[in-house]
Every structure is written in structure tokens, then in C-alpha cells.
Design a protein around this motif. Structure first.
Motif, mmCIF file in Angstrom:
data_model
loop_
_atom_site.group_PDB
_atom_site.id
_atom_site.type_symbol
_atom_site.label_atom_id
_atom_site.label_comp_id
_atom_site.label_asym_id
_atom_site.label_seq_id
_atom_site.Cartn_x
_atom_site.Cartn_y
_atom_site.Cartn_z
ATOM 1 N N GLY A 172 0.791 -1.229 0.000
ATOM 2 C CA GLY A 172 0.000 0.000 0.000
ATOM 3 C C GLY A 172 0.820 1.274 0.000
ATOM 4 O O GLY A 172 0.525 2.215 -0.745
ATOM 5 N N ALA A 173 1.879 1.324 0.816
ATOM 6 C CA ALA A 173 2.685 2.548 0.917
ATOM 7 C C ALA A 173 3.391 2.868 -0.394
ATOM 8 O O ALA A 173 3.619 4.038 -0.724
ATOM 9 N N SER A 174 3.721 1.837 -1.169
ATOM 10 C CA SER A 174 4.452 2.062 -2.419
ATOM 11 C C SER A 174 3.615 2.819 -3.441
ATOM 12 O O SER A 174 4.149 3.532 -4.291
ATOM 13 N N LYS A 175 2.301 2.676 -3.364
ATOM 14 C CA LYS A 175 1.427 3.312 -4.361
ATOM 15 C C LYS A 175 1.487 4.838 -4.266
ATOM 16 O O LYS A 175 1.512 5.535 -5.280
ATOM 17 N N ALA A 176 1.521 5.363 -3.045
ATOM 18 C CA ALA A 176 1.639 6.811 -2.862
ATOM 19 C C ALA A 176 3.017 7.291 -3.314
ATOM 20 O O ALA A 176 3.152 8.364 -3.917
ATOM 21 N N VAL A 177 4.049 6.494 -3.038
ATOM 22 C CA VAL A 177 5.417 6.833 -3.439
ATOM 23 C C VAL A 177 5.530 6.895 -4.962
ATOM 24 O O VAL A 177 6.093 7.838 -5.528
ATOM 25 N N VAL A 178 4.977 5.893 -5.638
ATOM 26 C CA VAL A 178 5.050 5.835 -7.099
ATOM 27 C C VAL A 178 4.321 7.018 -7.738
ATOM 28 O O VAL A 178 4.816 7.622 -8.697
ATOM 29 N N LYS A 179 3.166 7.382 -7.204
ATOM 30 C CA LYS A 179 2.427 8.542 -7.716
ATOM 31 C C LYS A 179 3.269 9.814 -7.577
ATOM 32 O O LYS A 179 3.338 10.641 -8.499
ATOM 33 N N ASN A 230 12.628 2.755 0.659
ATOM 34 C CA ASN A 230 12.053 1.582 1.325
ATOM 35 C C ASN A 230 10.618 1.869 1.741
ATOM 36 O O ASN A 230 10.367 2.694 2.614
ATOM 37 N N THR A 231 9.668 1.165 1.110
ATOM 38 C CA THR A 231 8.255 1.324 1.475
ATOM 39 C C THR A 231 7.753 0.145 2.305
ATOM 40 O O THR A 231 6.573 0.088 2.635
ATOM 41 N N THR A 232 8.644 -0.795 2.636
ATOM 42 C CA THR A 232 8.252 -1.945 3.459
ATOM 43 C C THR A 232 8.359 -1.573 4.939
ATOM 44 O O THR A 232 9.053 -0.617 5.294
ATOM 45 N N PRO A 233 7.703 -2.343 5.826
ATOM 46 C CA PRO A 233 7.835 -2.061 7.264
ATOM 47 C C PRO A 233 9.079 -2.690 7.892
ATOM 48 O O PRO A 233 9.280 -2.566 9.102
ATOM 49 N N LEU A 234 9.920 -3.345 7.093
ATOM 50 C CA LEU A 234 11.092 -4.033 7.645
ATOM 51 C C LEU A 234 12.014 -3.055 8.374
ATOM 52 O O LEU A 234 12.381 -2.012 7.833
#
Length: 246
Positions: free
Chosen positions: A127-134, A177-181
Motif C-alpha cells: 500500500g505505501a508504495s502506491k503513494a510513493v510511485v504517484k 524503502n516502502t516496506t515495514p522491515l
């Protein structure tokens, strides 16, 4: 009393409540309060709205950023592209959805890069990656995504491909990094990226903000990379939400 709040589940550690409570106090904003609405199912949202007629705005967090959309009367065009909502304006009984993650990240990244447009590597496709890509698209920054399950999309590679190919990191100097790791308490985790391929040419933007310096940031900074965490993005998205509600 004007009321605002956060919906999600669970809501143990809330940046938003601390941020807005402090904002109201330090800026002398009267007759406002910010509450947590920990709901086990998004179907409980209409009841929250009914029981709190003073509510003027809500933030939305995991796991409801996508699930909340059918409950809204309208959404901002950016949300249609992103497919997620994290901010709701409540006005005249109508619920309007926005994505301030996108607004906050775009502003933060643009300030940090100071006009540079390096090729980007986006770690994660959640989900977080979608805002980043936009945001990257809007800023004119080319990107390649990395996923555990890349499928057939030519714009997405696997972590195995990334580990084997130094050329990917030679070309893509911005790593996001858009993952929660690496998020507290599992602070010794990081996405599978080889620090040996990193140099002072790289910039690393980790959306995680707790801890202040993640294992990924520490590992790649040791190789010369410039690093940044997600705290400024969070602050900017909170201020964007406040502007929407007012």
C-alpha cells in the motif's frame, strides 16, 4: 468541541494523536481534540460517525486505507490512481477521501533532492508504495520496483534479481524503502539489498521512522550513502490533513 481522530486496528503507538495533541497545545488551537478509534472492522465506521457528530476529520491507517473507500461519498482524483485513502474530510454529512501520504512524501522528497532526478529503486509493492510511485511520477523521476512476488511486470524485479545484479544499483541511485522491515521492535531486519553495491552516489529514503535510524539506513550509510527516515513525511502529511480539514 471540534473533533478529529484516527481509525485503524490495532492502534498501539499513534504518531497522529501525539502530533495533533501537541499542535493544539503549542499553537493555542482551542476547542479541538484528537481521539483514537480502534475498530476491528471497517463496517463500524458509520457508527463512529453517527456517535460523534462533532467529527470533522479522520486519519486512516492500516489495515483500512483501501477498505474505507466504499464508505466514502467521493475521493480526490489522486486517490483513484493510488487506490488508497488515509485522510477523510467530514462536511455536511458527506465523507471525502484524500491521500496525504502522497502529499507528504512528494514534498519531503522534492525538498531533499533539490531538483535532482536520480533513477529510483522502490523496495516493496504494498500500500505505501502506491503513494510513493504517484509522487515519483509527478516529480518526473523514473523508477523500478522490487517485490518478493514480481510476476510478469517488466517494471518489477525480484529481490533475487537485485542481489545478483550490481548494475541495477549502479543505475538507480535513489533507494526508497516502502516496506515495514526494520520498524520497532524488529529493528535488526532490513530488505534484502547488498550493501557492497552501495556507494556515496546513493541516497536512501526509508519510510520507517521508528527507530530514527533503521538497520537499512545504518548499513548503507556505512558504505557512504546519504540517508533519511520517514519522520518529515509523517509531519508533512499531518499538516496536509489539517489544511484539508480547515
Amino acid at each position: 468541541m471540534r473533533k478529529f481522530g484516527l481509525i485503524g486496528y490495532p492502534l498501539g503507538h499513534s504518531f497522529s494523536k501525539k502530533y495533533f495533541t501537541a499542535k493544539f497545545e503549542t499553537e493555542g488551537i482551542k476547542n479541538c481534540q484528537y481521539d483514537l478509534y480502534e475498530i476491528e472492522d471497517i463496517s463500524l465506521l458509520p457508527a463512529i460517525i453517527r456517535q460523534n457528530p462533532e467529527l470533522e476529520g479522520l486519519n486512516v491507517t492500516i489495515p483500512y486505507k483501501e477498505k474505507v473507500i466504499p464508505y466514502l461519498d467521493s475521493i480526490d482524483p489522486a486517490c483513484e490512481e493510488i487506490g488508497a485513502v488515509n485522510c477523510i474530510q467530514i462536511k455536511d454529512g458527506k465523507l471525502m477521501g484524500y491521500n496525504t501520504d502522497y502529499i507528504g512524501f512528494k514534498e519531503s522528497l522534492n525538498n531533499w533532492l533539490k531538483g535532482e532526478k536520480p533513477y529510483a529503486l522502490v523496495l516493496g509493492t504494498g500500500g505505501a508504495s502506491k503513494a510513493v510511485v504517484k509522487a515519483l511520477k509527478d516529480l518526473g523521476i523514473s523508477y523500478l520496483m522490487v517485490s518478493r512476488n514480481p510476476g510478469e511486470d517488466p517494471g518489477i524485479i525480484s529481490y533475487e534479481d537485485l542481489a545478483k545484479s550490481k548494475s541495477v544499483l549502479d543505475r538507480n541511485h535513489l533507494i526508497i524503502n516502502t516496506t515495514p522491515l526494520g520498524t520497532f521492535p524488529k529493528t535488526e531486519e532490513m530488505p534484502a539489498i547488498n550493501p557492497e553495491y552501495i556507494s556515496s552516489m546513493h541516497k536512501v529514503y526509508d519510510l520507517v521512522y521508528n527507530p530514527e535510524k533503521t538497520f537499512l539506513m545504518r548499513s548503507l550509510e556505512a558504505r557512504g550513502a546519504v540517508v533519511k527516515n520517514g519522520l518529515e513525511m509523517l509531519q508533512l502529511q499531518a499538516e496536509a490533513a489539517w489544511r484539508i480539514w480547515n
